[in-house]
Design a protein around this motif. Structure first.
Motif, mmCIF file in Angstrom:
data_model
loop_
_atom_site.group_PDB
_atom_site.id
_atom_site.type_symbol
_atom_site.label_atom_id
_atom_site.label_comp_id
_atom_site.label_asym_id
_atom_site.label_seq_id
_atom_site.Cartn_x
_atom_site.Cartn_y
_atom_site.Cartn_z
ATOM 1 N N ALA A 191 0.856 -1.187 0.000
ATOM 2 C CA ALA A 191 0.000 0.000 0.000
ATOM 3 C C ALA A 191 0.887 1.232 0.000
ATOM 4 O O ALA A 191 1.646 1.464 0.938
ATOM 5 N N THR A 192 0.826 2.025 -1.057
ATOM 6 C CA THR A 192 1.738 3.167 -1.216
ATOM 7 C C THR A 192 1.035 4.272 -1.980
ATOM 8 O O THR A 192 -0.015 4.050 -2.622
ATOM 9 N N ASP A 193 1.616 5.480 -1.922
ATOM 10 C CA ASP A 193 1.058 6.605 -2.668
ATOM 11 C C ASP A 193 1.723 6.769 -4.029
ATOM 12 O O ASP A 193 1.475 7.742 -4.723
ATOM 13 N N LEU A 194 2.593 5.833 -4.390
ATOM 14 C CA LEU A 194 3.274 5.836 -5.700
ATOM 15 C C LEU A 194 4.064 7.125 -5.920
ATOM 16 O O LEU A 194 4.152 7.624 -7.041
ATOM 17 N N GLN A 195 4.636 7.681 -4.864
ATOM 18 C CA GLN A 195 5.432 8.913 -5.003
ATOM 19 C C GLN A 195 6.661 8.617 -5.850
ATOM 20 O O GLN A 195 7.421 7.687 -5.571
ATOM 21 N N ALA A 196 6.882 9.430 -6.880
ATOM 22 C CA ALA A 196 7.951 9.145 -7.831
ATOM 23 C C ALA A 196 9.326 9.192 -7.174
ATOM 24 O O ALA A 196 10.180 8.341 -7.434
ATOM 25 N N SER A 197 9.563 10.188 -6.307
ATOM 26 C CA SER A 197 10.893 10.322 -5.714
ATOM 27 C C SER A 197 11.226 9.147 -4.807
ATOM 28 O O SER A 197 12.390 8.848 -4.568
ATOM 29 N N ALA A 198 10.222 8.460 -4.287
ATOM 30 C CA ALA A 198 10.488 7.312 -3.424
ATOM 31 C C ALA A 198 11.081 6.150 -4.199
ATOM 32 O O ALA A 198 11.687 5.254 -3.612
ATOM 33 N N TRP A 199 10.910 6.174 -5.517
ATOM 34 C CA TRP A 199 11.406 5.062 -6.311
ATOM 35 C C TRP A 199 12.697 5.373 -7.038
ATOM 36 O O TRP A 199 13.385 4.478 -7.484
ATOM 37 N N SER A 200 13.017 6.660 -7.177
ATOM 38 C CA SER A 200 14.163 6.955 -8.019
ATOM 39 C C SER A 200 15.227 7.784 -7.321
ATOM 40 O O SER A 200 16.398 7.465 -7.369
ATOM 41 N N GLU A 201 14.822 8.855 -6.621
ATOM 42 C CA GLU A 201 15.813 9.810 -6.159
ATOM 43 C C GLU A 201 16.540 9.351 -4.909
ATOM 44 O O GLU A 201 17.605 9.844 -4.603
ATOM 45 N N ARG A 202 15.963 8.471 -4.125
ATOM 46 C CA ARG A 202 16.604 8.072 -2.880
ATOM 47 C C ARG A 202 17.032 6.620 -2.883
ATOM 48 O O ARG A 202 17.094 5.972 -1.862
ATOM 49 N N GLY A 203 17.266 6.084 -4.067
ATOM 50 C CA GLY A 203 17.817 4.744 -4.123
ATOM 51 C C GLY A 203 16.846 3.649 -3.778
ATOM 52 O O GLY A 203 17.233 2.558 -3.386
ATOM 53 N N GLY A 220 -2.645 6.802 -3.026
ATOM 54 C CA GLY A 220 -2.302 8.221 -3.113
ATOM 55 C C GLY A 220 -3.455 9.087 -3.570
ATOM 56 O O GLY A 220 -4.502 8.608 -4.048
ATOM 57 N N LEU A 221 -3.247 10.393 -3.436
ATOM 58 C CA LEU A 221 -4.246 11.355 -3.876
ATOM 59 C C LEU A 221 -4.156 11.512 -5.391
ATOM 60 O O LEU A 221 -3.077 11.432 -5.969
ATOM 61 N N ALA A 222 -5.298 11.752 -5.998
ATOM 62 C CA ALA A 222 -5.309 11.982 -7.440
ATOM 63 C C ALA A 222 -4.784 13.383 -7.718
ATOM 64 O O ALA A 222 -5.212 14.348 -7.093
ATOM 65 N N ALA A 223 -3.843 13.493 -8.658
ATOM 66 C CA ALA A 223 -3.264 14.789 -9.054
ATOM 67 C C ALA A 223 -2.875 15.635 -7.842
ATOM 68 O O ALA A 223 -3.417 16.719 -7.615
ATOM 69 N N PRO A 224 -1.943 15.172 -7.004
ATOM 70 C CA PRO A 224 -1.585 15.940 -5.804
ATOM 71 C C PRO A 224 -0.893 17.245 -6.159
ATOM 72 O O PRO A 224 -0.140 17.341 -7.127
ATOM 73 N N ARG A 225 -1.150 18.259 -5.335
ATOM 74 C CA ARG A 225 -0.485 19.558 -5.462
ATOM 75 C C ARG A 225 0.110 19.927 -4.120
ATOM 76 O O ARG A 225 -0.556 19.830 -3.102
ATOM 77 N N ASN A 226 1.350 20.356 -4.153
ATOM 78 C CA ASN A 226 1.989 20.684 -2.879
ATOM 79 C C ASN A 226 2.961 21.843 -3.071
ATOM 80 O O ASN A 226 3.616 21.961 -4.098
ATOM 81 N N ALA A 227 3.007 22.715 -2.068
ATOM 82 C CA ALA A 227 4.007 23.784 -1.983
ATOM 83 C C ALA A 227 4.661 23.670 -0.625
ATOM 84 O O ALA A 227 3.991 23.358 0.362
ATOM 85 N N TRP A 228 5.960 23.908 -0.560
ATOM 86 C CA TRP A 228 6.674 23.679 0.684
ATOM 87 C C TRP A 228 7.835 24.662 0.831
ATOM 88 O O TRP A 228 8.279 25.276 -0.144
ATOM 89 N N VAL A 229 8.300 24.798 2.057
ATOM 90 C CA VAL A 229 9.479 25.630 2.338
ATOM 91 C C VAL A 229 10.698 24.804 1.951
ATOM 92 O O VAL A 229 11.037 23.826 2.608
ATOM 93 N N ALA A 230 11.343 25.190 0.857
ATOM 94 C CA ALA A 230 12.444 24.388 0.331
ATOM 95 C C ALA A 230 13.770 24.700 1.007
ATOM 96 O O ALA A 230 14.565 23.800 1.274
ATOM 97 N N ALA A 231 14.049 25.984 1.303
ATOM 98 C CA ALA A 231 15.354 26.350 1.875
ATOM 99 C C ALA A 231 15.222 27.651 2.644
ATOM 100 O O ALA A 231 14.418 28.523 2.307
#
Length: 685
Positions: A191-203, A220-231
């Motif tokens: 059971a997963t949200d199929l987040q792309a970075s979980a499969w590629s960017e972190r090994g 996972g949510l359909a067509a997720p949208r997110n904004a975050w404090v990056a730095a």
């Protein structure tokens, strides 16, 4: 179809009872008193075919009722989709990475995934075995073993929560397949949200190897949208905030407001310019805490607030006390120290320096200074000694350098209360003495404390220091005196002693050229900076200001420390691994002394909620993989479904049909089985 209690299927033999009754009832002759046979032949001819059909249906209804009743007691169920025919061995995997905490309209991927796996447990049949684990690296669930009882597995599933730290989905699937190798009916439900970075960017990689089939349950949510404090970058007089976004069309920047809160209750607000904004303010002195909040954020609320640690630019206040001023400046004891703080040098902005002659020093000069440098001081009056000692106990630092005025043992005795160690003797090497070397050199391996940095010649070369005259302190072990610099002959050159909250250091040679050439070395400025900062309690190891929650952080300390974080106090000792468990600000202490602070945040890769296409997930999972939505339960692996409700409805229908065909319904209304009312033929007078 399968049954939870197959032994009760013997109850199906009860179907034979109505059949026997039916067969025996055909031979029984009933005597019906009638007045004449004139109407009997007519009624029999009319009702014969109808009666045969009704009795046959009645027999079937009674047999069906008994059969349904027996099946209900046996616990009927059926398999759906591609599930195994017999008992299966399941590995249930739940993605507990922070991205699973996203939410929209009450939907949370973690809860949807949990419900889908719970549905598989609810459809268990006798013989099924389960193992539950999360995708977190090193999850202890792998060591629980398979359980034939769904209850403890369900309990672990219910208790699983968002975990900060490395998540390796591909490795978890491969581990599950390895555990299922050779076991009958092995299945993996992920059971997963199929987040792309979980499969590629972190090994996370893929699990292409053959083995048990894998079902990826898309929670996972359909067509997720997110904004975050990056730095968050702290500059000289400003804090710059960068914002990341995913899910919006290319080139479209979401409109957001950024709020900055400082530890001194200041609140600032700014709007995004592109993907970043800046806050200009006067930072508080020393280390301070702050928080940046993005409003509105996105589907993932965990990354909308990020705490940070700032380091104020307040200068260290230093008082230079010249114990032997000369009219000829180059011979002055503080000549090289004064040059080190000249405008334009690296120390000019970091220190506020004030100089006073020893004869002019009064206790008021010691107020509000962080460190005092006594250069070649003579004896001090009791009032000054008490004032210096009080400042030491309050947390200030004192550095004393030896000099010409210390040519005799008696001259330093008045300073004993503020010296790091009593002075025992003075050694002067004569250049014309052919029996020995005219100087002593530093033991680089013996550098420690504030001087430890200079063991690495790349940081500053002290190997060329030549000491021609030095004073020998009584730095005995067990008396609270630490030696930070030694000569190669073992003589201590820089020693320290704690006094209250402060510390006093003694340099056993001069700060000018009379006793050593330390002041001529390229590393003299960084050495002087570190010694004064250390004395003032402001010398901090190179601690990274940022950490990632759940990931190890290297602490640059050589003593055990306590770390006060959002979840309470943690302890760390040299050689151990320190992992901040949750996001927040962590303050480091050695005893009651504050050392430094850092902030931990969630893995920035978790904020990008971009999803993989289902077909790409299936390609990564290898043969036998499939993808299903969490709303559809476990999809083709939904396994056994209880059909008791259907059988109960069939039983009810059979009973109603039997009641109608048997005539009980009519007898209630006073109508005879063969259409006779009150012993007379229906329709007759």
């Amino acid at each position: 179809m399968d049954f939870l209690r197959p032994a009760l299927l013997w109850g199906l033999l009860g179907i034979a009872v109505p059949i026997l009754i039916h067969l025996l009832g055909r031979r029984r002759v009933r005597t019906v008193p009638i007045a004449t046979l004139r109407f009997l032949e007519r009624a029999r001819a009319r009702a014969s075919a109808h009666l045969k059909l009704r009795r046959l249906l009645l027999l079937l209804a009674r047999a069906a009722a008994l059969g349904c009743l027996a099946l209900l007691y046996a616990g009927p169920g059926c398999r759906q989709g591609a599930g195994p025919e017999g008992p299966a061995t399941w590995v249930l995997l739940l993605d507990t990475s922070p991205s699973m905490a996203a939410s929209r309209d009450g939907r949370v991927p973690l809860e949807d995934g949990r419900a889908a796996l719970r549905a598989i447990l609810g459809a268990a049949i006798p013989g099924d075995r389960f193992l539950f684990a999360t995708t977190r690296d090193g999850d202890p669930g792998w060591h629980q073993g398979f359980s034939a009882d769904p209850a403890p597995v369900r309990r672990r599933l219910d208790e699983a929560a968002i975990a900060f730290g490395p998540h390796r989905i591909g490795a978890a699937v491969e581990t599950a397949r390895a555990l299922l190798e050779g076991l009958p009916g092995g299945r993996v439900a992920l059971a997963t949200d199929l987040q792309a970075s979980a499969w590629s960017e972190r090994g996370a990689g893929s699990a292409r190897g053959a083995g048990a089939p894998v079902q990826a349950i898309d929670a996972g949510l359909a067509a997720p949208r997110n904004a975050w404090v990056a730095a968050i970058d702290e500059g000289e007089a400003a804090v710059r905030v960068q914002v990341g976004a995913s899910g919006w069309p290319a080139g479209e920047v979401p409109r957001r407001t950024v709020h900055l809160a400082l530890g001194d209750e200041r609140r600032l607000t700014a709007f995004l310019e592109g993907t970043e904004t800046s806050f200009r303010f006067e930072p508080p002195p020393g280390v301070y805490e702050g928080e940046v909040r993005l409003e509105p954020g996105g589907d993932l609320a965990l990354d909308d607030r990020v705490a940070f640690v700032g380091r104020g630019r307040a200068a260290t206040r230093v008082l230079l006390v010249n114990g032997d001023p000369w009219g000829f400046e180059i011979r002055d004891e503080l000549f090289f120290v004064r040059r080190a703080f000249a405008p334009g040098t690296r120390l000019a902005g970091a220190f506020q320096v004030r100089e006073v002659r020893l004869g002019d020093l009064v206790p008021a000069d010691l107020a509000e200074v962080d460190a005092v440098l006594f250069a070649n001081p003579g004896p001090l009056g009791p009032e000054l000694v008490d004032a210096v000692r009080r400042r030491l106990e309050e947390g200030a630092g004192v550095v004393v350098t030896a000099g010409d005025r210390w040519s005799t043992y008696e001259s330093a005795q008045g300073l004993e209360p503020i010296l790091a160690a009593p002075v025992r003797d003075v050694v002067t090497l004569r250049p014309d003495d052919a029996s020995r070397r005219p100087f002593e050199v530093l033991d680089l391996a013996g550098l420690a404390g504030p001087a430890a940095l200079f063991r690495d010649r790349a940081a500053g070369d002290l190997s060329g220091v030549r000491v021609e005259r030095y004073w020998l302190p009584e730095a005995r072990v067990g008396e609270g005196v630490d030696v930070w610099m030694r000569l190669e002959n073992g003589a201590p050159l820089l020693v320290e002693r704690r006094v209250g909250r402060g510390r006093t250091l003694l340099l056993g040679t001069t700060a000018d050229r009379d006793g050593a050439d330390l002041c001529l070395q390229p590393a003299f400025l960084p050495w002087l900076e570190r010694v004064l900062l250390h004395a003032a309690g402001r010398l901090r190891p190179p601690l990274a200001p940022w950490a990632t929650a759940g990931y190890p952080l290297e602490l640059p300390y050589d003593v055990p420390v306590a770390v006060d974080g959002p979840g309470g106090r943690l302890f760390w000792a040299p050689g151990e691994r320190f992992v901040p468990p949750v996001p927040g600000v962590y303050r480091i202490r050695a005893g009651e002394t504050f050392l430094d602070a850092f902030a931990a945040r969630i893995d920035p890769a978790e904020s990008d909620l971009t999803r993989l296409a289902p077909e790409e997930v299936e390609a990564r999972l290898g043969p036998g993989a499939g993808t299903a939505g969490a709303a559809a339960g476990a999809g083709p692996f939904s396994g056994r479904r209880d059909v008791s409700a259907w059988l109960a409805a069939a039983l009810l229908g059979a009973l109603v049909l039997e009641a109608v065909l048997s005539g009980r319904w009519r007898r209630v209304r006073g109508v005879g089985e063969l259409g006779l009312e009150g012993g007379r033929m229906k329709g007759e007078g």
